[in-house]
Write an enzyme that holds these catalytic residues in place. Sequence first.
Site, PDB file in Angstrom:
ATOM      1  N   HIS A   1     -28.356   4.402  97.233  1.00  0.00           N
ATOM      2  CA  HIS A   1     -28.295   5.865  97.187  1.00  0.00           C
ATOM      3  C   HIS A   1     -28.828   6.433  95.868  1.00  0.00           C
ATOM      4  O   HIS A   1     -29.128   7.620  95.786  1.00  0.00           O
ATOM      5  CB  HIS A   1     -26.863   6.364  97.459  1.00  0.00           C
ATOM      6  CG  HIS A   1     -25.902   6.181  96.334  1.00  0.00           C
ATOM      7  ND1 HIS A   1     -24.982   5.163  96.271  1.00  0.00           N
ATOM      8  CD2 HIS A   1     -25.693   6.913  95.209  1.00  0.00           C
ATOM      9  CE1 HIS A   1     -24.251   5.275  95.182  1.00  0.00           C
ATOM     10  NE2 HIS A   1     -24.670   6.333  94.519  1.00  0.00           N
TER      11      HIS A   1
ATOM     12  N   ASP B   1     -25.752  -0.397 100.748  1.00  0.00           N
ATOM     13  CA  ASP B   1     -25.996   0.445  99.584  1.00  0.00           C
ATOM     14  C   ASP B   1     -26.505  -0.368  98.385  1.00  0.00           C
ATOM     15  O   ASP B   1     -26.026  -0.220  97.267  1.00  0.00           O
ATOM     16  CB  ASP B   1     -24.724   1.215  99.195  1.00  0.00           C
ATOM     17  CG  ASP B   1     -25.026   2.391  98.267  1.00  0.00           C
ATOM     18  OD1 ASP B   1     -26.195   2.789  98.182  1.00  0.00           O
ATOM     19  OD2 ASP B   1     -24.082   2.893  97.619  1.00  0.00           O
TER      20      ASP B   1
ATOM     21  N   SER C   1     -23.038   4.682  89.265  1.00  0.00           N
ATOM     22  CA  SER C   1     -23.476   4.009  90.484  1.00  0.00           C
ATOM     23  C   SER C   1     -24.574   2.995  90.184  1.00  0.00           C
ATOM     24  O   SER C   1     -25.579   3.321  89.543  1.00  0.00           O
ATOM     25  CB  SER C   1     -24.004   5.028  91.490  1.00  0.00           C
ATOM     26  OG  SER C   1     -22.969   5.831  91.980  1.00  0.00           O
TER      27      SER C   1
END
Length: 409
Positions: A134, A164, A243
């Site tokens: 993402h 992901d 992230s």
Amino acid sequence: MRAFSGKAFAVRLLALTFGLIAAGFVAGCTEQTPFRLATEALRAAPNTAAASAEPTRSPQSASRDLAETPLIDAAGLDFFERRIVRVYEEVAPAVVSITTRTLRRDFFFNVIPQEGAGSGFVIDREGHILTNYHVIQGVEFIEVNFGEQVVAPAVVVGADPRNDVAVLKVNVDPELLHPVTLGSSHDLRVGQWAIAIGNPFGQFGRTLTTGVISALDRTIEGPDNRTITGVIQTDAAINKGNSGGPLLDSSGRVIGITSAIFSPTGTSAGVGFAVPVDTLKRILPDLLAFGYYRRPWLGIRYAYNITPALAEALRLPTQQGLLLVQLYEGSPLALAGVRGAQRQQIIGGQRVFTGGDILTAVDGETVVSVSDLDNLLENNYRVDDVITLTILRDGRQFEVQVTLVEEPR
């Protein structure tokens, strides 16, 4: 002979006991007591190639070394603080900041650049970097910042939206590349240390936060709106920009890649999630070789999850499993002779397809739903694996072997 009352005798006996214990402790300080050996073993636990290259020491010398090393060092750091400092010093050079840019047009067709930020970590000397899918999803330009004013463009060489995960590639001086050590996640335990390093908010490079593993086997939603299973939950502070960064154990080994947080405000609320490293290790070879993950596939197009109510209504021989309705032509199941629905019935005003085989187990592992089967294949098998299916047909149980193939894209 001097006589003692019961009370006096008890006092003398207690004093003698403590004296013996104290004497044993003092003597033990010069020997290999279990406490000291265990503490030294923790302190000397290998983490990197440099650590493992240290000469092997005997328990006696290890005990003497620890006796000469104070629990609080000259800088005022205790044993546990020194361990965290060591993890940061060894792993932080592998953590990078990722900046992305996407060009959008407004109502008047003016080009408006939009920037995003995330983290990543180096996994080899060839310039491959792991991050979250993402972070780079739909972007047009990617830059990787190694710190000290060193910035390099990156390209995506592989991605798996379902988990992901994405792999980037940069061409930089190999001296800038400090690969991490990938650990294991199958034997993690709730309560053990969790250390995160990342770039929160895209501004505070190589920030370290600590906490514990607060839960295991969580399920979260991935970027493709499908679930990611087996996820690690931690209370180590994770914010936007983290992230794609590594989640580490107390030896500095990667145990996961930080992927998401649960927060009503958008900032850390003490509930963060990381995709486990065993998942990364399973899909990484395919990402590097093919650019995508080849998912193992049986070829079920549609099936009913059998419930007690459905089993009673259709008079099925089992109350759990998958009632196969439709299979893809040429799929492993179809080629193995497994059958889908043979007829239709109207039950409760609804059309129900019946007469198909019932899949109850894979290699002896009970299957109770379609999602259960998907997760079982996803987490335990690869393309070309041969598995044994337990099938019920007209009340008769038999087994059939099939070879898993790549899921059509």
